[in-house]
Structure formats: structure tokens, C-alpha cells
Design an enzyme around this catalytic site. Structure first.
Site, PDB file in Angstrom:
ATOM      1  N   GLY A   1       0.848  -1.180   0.000  1.00 60.97           N
ATOM      2  CA  GLY A   1       0.000   0.000   0.000  1.00 60.97           C
ATOM      3  C   GLY A   1       0.883   1.229   0.000  1.00 60.97           C
ATOM      4  O   GLY A   1       2.112   1.127   0.077  1.00 60.97           O
TER       5      GLY A   1
ATOM      6  N   LYS B   1       5.235  11.689  -2.692  1.00 61.97           N
ATOM      7  CA  LYS B   1       6.286  10.769  -2.280  1.00 61.97           C
ATOM      8  C   LYS B   1       7.057  11.483  -1.171  1.00 61.97           C
ATOM      9  O   LYS B   1       7.528  12.599  -1.362  1.00 61.97           O
ATOM     10  CB  LYS B   1       7.211  10.460  -3.466  1.00 61.97           C
ATOM     11  CG  LYS B   1       8.107   9.235  -3.301  1.00 61.97           C
ATOM     12  CD  LYS B   1       8.790   8.938  -4.630  1.00 61.97           C
ATOM     13  CE  LYS B   1       9.624   7.667  -4.572  1.00 61.97           C
ATOM     14  NZ  LYS B   1      10.252   7.370  -5.876  1.00 61.97           N
TER      15      LYS B   1
ATOM     16  N   ARG C   1      -3.059   0.610 -10.013  1.00 63.14           N
ATOM     17  CA  ARG C   1      -2.012  -0.277 -10.545  1.00 63.14           C
ATOM     18  C   ARG C   1      -2.514  -1.710 -10.610  1.00 63.14           C
ATOM     19  O   ARG C   1      -3.584  -2.036 -10.069  1.00 63.14           O
ATOM     20  CB  ARG C   1      -0.762  -0.164  -9.673  1.00 63.14           C
ATOM     21  CG  ARG C   1      -1.038  -0.439  -8.214  1.00 63.14           C
ATOM     22  CD  ARG C   1      -0.018   0.227  -7.311  1.00 63.14           C
ATOM     23  NE  ARG C   1      -0.325   1.620  -7.064  1.00 63.14           N
ATOM     24  CZ  ARG C   1       0.570   2.527  -6.652  1.00 63.14           C
ATOM     25  NH1 ARG C   1       1.811   2.173  -6.434  1.00 63.14           N
ATOM     26  NH2 ARG C   1       0.221   3.772  -6.437  1.00 63.14           N
TER      27      ARG C   1
ATOM     28  N   ASP D   1       3.038  -3.919  -8.547  1.00 66.13           N
ATOM     29  CA  ASP D   1       2.492  -2.740  -7.855  1.00 66.13           C
ATOM     30  C   ASP D   1       3.073  -1.447  -8.417  1.00 66.13           C
ATOM     31  O   ASP D   1       2.652  -0.361  -8.003  1.00 66.13           O
ATOM     32  CB  ASP D   1       2.758  -2.820  -6.344  1.00 66.13           C
ATOM     33  CG  ASP D   1       4.236  -2.944  -6.006  1.00 66.13           C
ATOM     34  OD1 ASP D   1       4.854  -3.928  -6.433  1.00 66.13           O
ATOM     35  OD2 ASP D   1       4.782  -2.047  -5.333  1.00 66.13           O
ATOM     36  N   ASN D   2       4.001  -1.551  -9.366  1.00 67.60           N
ATOM     37  CA  ASN D   2       4.573  -0.379 -10.017  1.00 67.60           C
ATOM     38  C   ASN D   2       4.109  -0.228 -11.470  1.00 67.60           C
ATOM     39  O   ASN D   2       4.649   0.605 -12.200  1.00 67.60           O
ATOM     40  CB  ASN D   2       6.105  -0.439 -10.003  1.00 67.60           C
ATOM     41  CG  ASN D   2       6.682  -0.064  -8.654  1.00 67.60           C
ATOM     42  OD1 ASN D   2       6.017   0.574  -7.844  1.00 67.60           O
ATOM     43  ND2 ASN D   2       7.909  -0.470  -8.399  1.00 67.60           N
TER      44      ASN D   2
ATOM     45  N   ASP E   1       6.955   6.194 -10.530  1.00 70.67           N
ATOM     46  CA  ASP E   1       7.668   5.701  -9.351  1.00 70.67           C
ATOM     47  C   ASP E   1       9.103   5.292  -9.688  1.00 70.67           C
ATOM     48  O   ASP E   1       9.413   4.133  -9.899  1.00 70.67           O
ATOM     49  CB  ASP E   1       6.925   4.536  -8.700  1.00 70.67           C
ATOM     50  CG  ASP E   1       7.397   4.331  -7.258  1.00 70.67           C
ATOM     51  OD1 ASP E   1       8.038   5.243  -6.704  1.00 70.67           O
ATOM     52  OD2 ASP E   1       7.124   3.255  -6.686  1.00 70.67           O
TER      53      ASP E   1
END
Length: 458
Positions: free
Chosen positions: A91, A114, A187, A253-254, A263
Site C-alpha cells: 500500500g 512521495k 495499478r 504494484d509499479n 515511481d
């Protein structure tokens, strides 16, 4: 507040699915907020370029809500395969989504962070971002945008006055909070979490949300979603390869279901065509090496297909996946011809030209950026040797896509190799001198204008 009345179009559709996709969180209270980078070019697309510096800090550093968009920050929930190992303990651990708006081109864009502090998913992390990490993300996104790679853009970088300790760079090091502008943050791992939890209702809602808000289709068909994601991610893979870019961490997840890269951690650009070139020191098997990136992205899309089995039959999903290779092959031809600055002729001629180019680039081990610079417009320089003779003959009938003129073509090619990245960081770390960074961004943007299609906006 001086928001642009023509361009500021707030939205909040994320609230429709926040009950199962996100958690409300609060931003960290930073000791200081000093603007180091504000991307007014990108901000103009969403009506934020008219903010004063004080207002910029208030909304993009202290995260006071922007008018009529999301009521507050939301940390997204997701799972994912990390280096092919499934992880259900993921997460947004140091970021959140805090605004949505419709851009001047009609797309729904989101602002995400971020380094904005801890969330329920931080695990043992401090939720912070190093200033160097933020600088690296600026450089990655600016370069990729200029090279026609679908990417998030770094909207803001604000130094936050904390001393951070990291094992992979000299510590203590300076801290920052970054804001990215992205075409969504959903994603593949978002769908994996719903499949893991057997949440059919949530899966159907998320399919409809993504198709409706990010792909402009009034549909809740999971097969249609997989088809679109397959096409978009295959295009991304082709653009990565054309640019010689290595993301470094292509975990599921990217991978954004809009097909937009985002990311940026251990990324690098390869200096020469070396399929085994890796970006991350911890990628010891070369899983995400330059030459394996299409395979890695396709593998991630297969995990999306597996997740969608919760609400769809296997056969049509498998058929949709088969489009990856076809799209990739077409897009790699298109992308390389674009970078070479020639107009496609169609059919087998284009493919033969690209194959010859790939062979010559690999055999010569010439610098990737140097070659694209020298060959732009379809002329192979006389000093290129026999390795390039076949390409010289094949490219001769091709018309230039745009003239080779302007200041950029009077200088040297722009690259973003690791030595220059470190050289740009050094004066920032040593004496807070940001000149090299700002100069590099200006030159990269000039390259982007030189490469752009003739009818593209300046």
C-alpha cells in the site's frame, strides 16, 4: 486564490471507490518547506501555475485541500508481486493521492506524493523521501517526457528540513516531499488485492471506474479492460526500449493500468545497447535488465488477467493477452522511427529498417543517444563504418519527419547517464547549488521540442 479560471477544473471521482480502495491519512508536519522545483509548464495544464510560492507550499507542501477536489489525502491499498514474490503487505507507505482534476487535454489527472509521511502501510519505514531521490525523479521524468515515453511528471519538490538515514547513500541526508502529476495511480496490484480478498463487487466497480475515468469508455467489461491495459503497457515497453531506459523495479504494484510509467527509484539509462544492463544493485539475477523489460511487463499484465478471473472467463482473457506481442512489435517500429526522425513508409520496409538499426547498434556498441542524434532525419554520417552500411542504404529513401534545425542540433546530444546524474547532485549536496539541475532541465526540454512532431505544442 489565483487559480487559473480557464484551466482549473477540479474533480473527485476517487471518492466513488475510496470505501474499498483507500484510507484517509494526514501529511507529516515538516520542520521547513523550501521550494526547490516547481514545474509551471505541467501546472498550467491543471490551472495551478498562477499560485504564488506561498500558496504552492500551502497546497503542495503542507497539503491544504485544493478547492472542490478530494477532501483530504488518501493512501491507496494494493498488493503485488515484487521480484515475482507475492506480497499482501503493501500500500502507499510514504505517499498519498490528494487531488484530481481534468486537464486541458481532457484527461483526468491526479496529484500524488512521495515522502509525505507515514501511513497505515509504512510498515517499518519513516514515510520520508531523500532530497536526492526527489532530484533523481525530476531528471527521470523530464528525460522520459522529452523522449516520448508515457510518464508521470514531477510537479513539485520541496525540501523539508529533516535529517534522514539511509543504507544506500551517505547519511544523514536531506529530506524532501515530492508531488507527481499522473494519469491515475491505480495499478495492477490494486486488482490483485481485490482478487486475493475475493471481492467481486469491488472488482467490478474498479473495472468500471478505470475504463470510465482513465480510458474514456462506458463499460464494466473486464476483458475490455485487459485489452486496453495490454495495449498501453506494450506501448510503454516499446518506448522504454527505444529510449534505452531501465526502470529497475517493474513489480506489479509499479505498473499503472493507464500504461503510464511512474515511481522512479534505481532507474538508469543504458549507455550502449547491452540487454543485460541493470539499474538496481539488488537485481542480482537481472530480472528487470534492459532486454528483459518487455517480458517483465507482460508477466505483470498476466497477473492482472489472473486477478480478473474473479469476474471473467479464462478464454477471452487469454485472447486479450495475446495482443501484447503484436502491439509491442508494431510500437517498437513506430518508436524507433520516431526517434530516428523519419516518416514511416509502412509494411515490411519499416520493420527491415528497424532490424538493421538494432543490429548495428548492438554490434557497434556505440552510444545510444549519440547514434539517435547523429542519424536524426535519416542521414547516416560518413564516418560511421561498415557496420552501418546496410542501414545507410535502407534509410536513404525515408523522408525526414521534421527538419533538423534549431539550437539543439547545433550542440551535442543530451543524455542522462549515471555519471551526469551524480554530477548534478554533487553541488546540491555540497553547497545547495541548483544551477546544474535547472540548466539540465532546460536543455532536456529543448531536446524534447526538437524531437517533437511538427504539429505538437511547443
Amino acid at each position: 486564490m489565483p487559480l487559473s479560471p480557464q484551466a482549473y477544473r477540479p474533480a473527485r471521482p476517487l471518492t466513488e471507490i475510496a470505501d474499498f480502495l483507500a484510507d484517509p491519512v494526514e501529511a507529516a508536519d515538516f520542520p521547513q518547506t523550501v521550494i526547490r522545483f516547481r514545474n509551471d509548464r505541467a501546472a498550467a495544464e491543471i490551472g495551478l501555475e498562477t499560485l504564488s510560492d506561498e500558496e504552492w507550499v500551502a497546497h503542495l507542501g503542507r497539503f491544504q485541500p485544493l478547492p472542490d477536489t478530494l477532501p483530504g489525502p488518501m493512501a491507496l491499498r494494493y498488493h503485488g508481486h515484487q521480484f515475482r514474490q507475492y506480497n499482501s503487505d503493501l500500500g502507499d507507505g510514504r505517499g498519498f493521492t490528494f487531488a484530481q482534476m481534468v486537464a486541458t487535454d481532457g484527461r483526468l489527472l491526479e496529484l500524488g506524493t512521495k515522502g509525505s509521511g507515514q501511513t497505515p502501510y509504512s510498515r517499518f519505514g519513516d514515510g520520508r523521501l531523500t532530497l536526492k531521490g526527489g532530484v533523481r525523479e525530476i531528471l527521470a521524468t523530464e528525460m522520459l517526457e522529452a523522449l516520448n515515453v508515457p510518464t508521470s511528471r514531477t510537479l513539485s519538490l520541496i525540501e523539508t528540513g529533516e535529517a534522514l538515514h539511509r543504507g544506500d547513500e551517505p547519511s544523514p541526508t536531506r529530506s524532501a516531499v515530492m508531488v507527481r502529476m499522473s494519469h491515475g495511480h491505480i495499478r495492477i496490484g490494486s486488482f490483485q488485492r481485490l482478487a486475493f480478498e475475493r471481492d467481486e463487487a469491488g472488482m467490478k466497480r474498479l473495472v468500471a471506474y478505470v475504463l470510465g475515468h482513465f480510458h474514456g469508455e462506458d463499460s464494466d467489461d473486464p476483458v475490455r479492460l485487459l485489452t486496453v491495459v495490454t495495449e498501453r503497457t506494450a506501448t510503454l515497453a516499446a518506448r522504454y526500449m527505444t529510449a534505452g531506459f531501465v526502470h529497475g523495479v517493474l513489480n506489479s504494484d509499479n505498473i499503472n493500468v493507464t500504461g503510464e510509467s511512474f515511481d522512479y527509484g534505481p532507474w538508469r539509462f543504458a549507455p550502449t545497447w547491452d540487454p543485460e544492463f541493470t539499474a538496481a544493485y539488488f537485481d542480482q539475477t537481472g530480472l528487470y535488465a534492459l532486454g528483459r523489460q518487455p517480458e517483465a511487463i507482460q508477466w505483470d499484465v498476466m497477473q492482472l488477467a489472473s486477478s480478473l478471473r474473479l469476474i471473467a472467463e479464462s478464454d477471452p482473457l487469454i485472447a486479450a493477452l495475446e495482443g501484447f506481442a503484436t502491439t509491442y512489435q508494431a510500437e517498437i517500429v513506430s518508436a524507433i522511427l520516431w526517434r530516428l526522425g523519419v516518416t514511416p513508409r509502412g509494411g515490411t520496409e519499416d520493420r527491415a529498417l528497424v532490424q538493421s538499426f538494432e543490429r548495428a547498434l548492438r554490434t557497434s556498441q556505440a552510444g545510444i543517444d549519440r547514434v539517435y542524434f547523429d542519424l536524426f532525419g535519416g542521414q547516416v554520417p560518413d564516418h560511421y563504418g561498415d557496420t552501418w552500411s546496410e542501414l545507410r542504404d535502407l534509410i536513404e529513401p525515408y523522408a525526414p519527419r521534421r527538419p533538423r534545425d534549431g539550437v539543439y542540433w547545433q550542440g551535442e546530444p543530451e543524455s542522462m547517464l549515471i555519471d551526469e546524474v551524480e554530477a548534478i547532485w554533487a553541488p546540491i549536496a555540497e553547497r545547495a547549488d541548483w544551477t546544474m539541475l535547472y540548466d539540465k532541465v532546460a536543455r532536456v526540454r529543448a531536446m524534447g521540442r526538437a524531437l517533437a512532431d511538427p504539429d505538437a505544442a511547443a
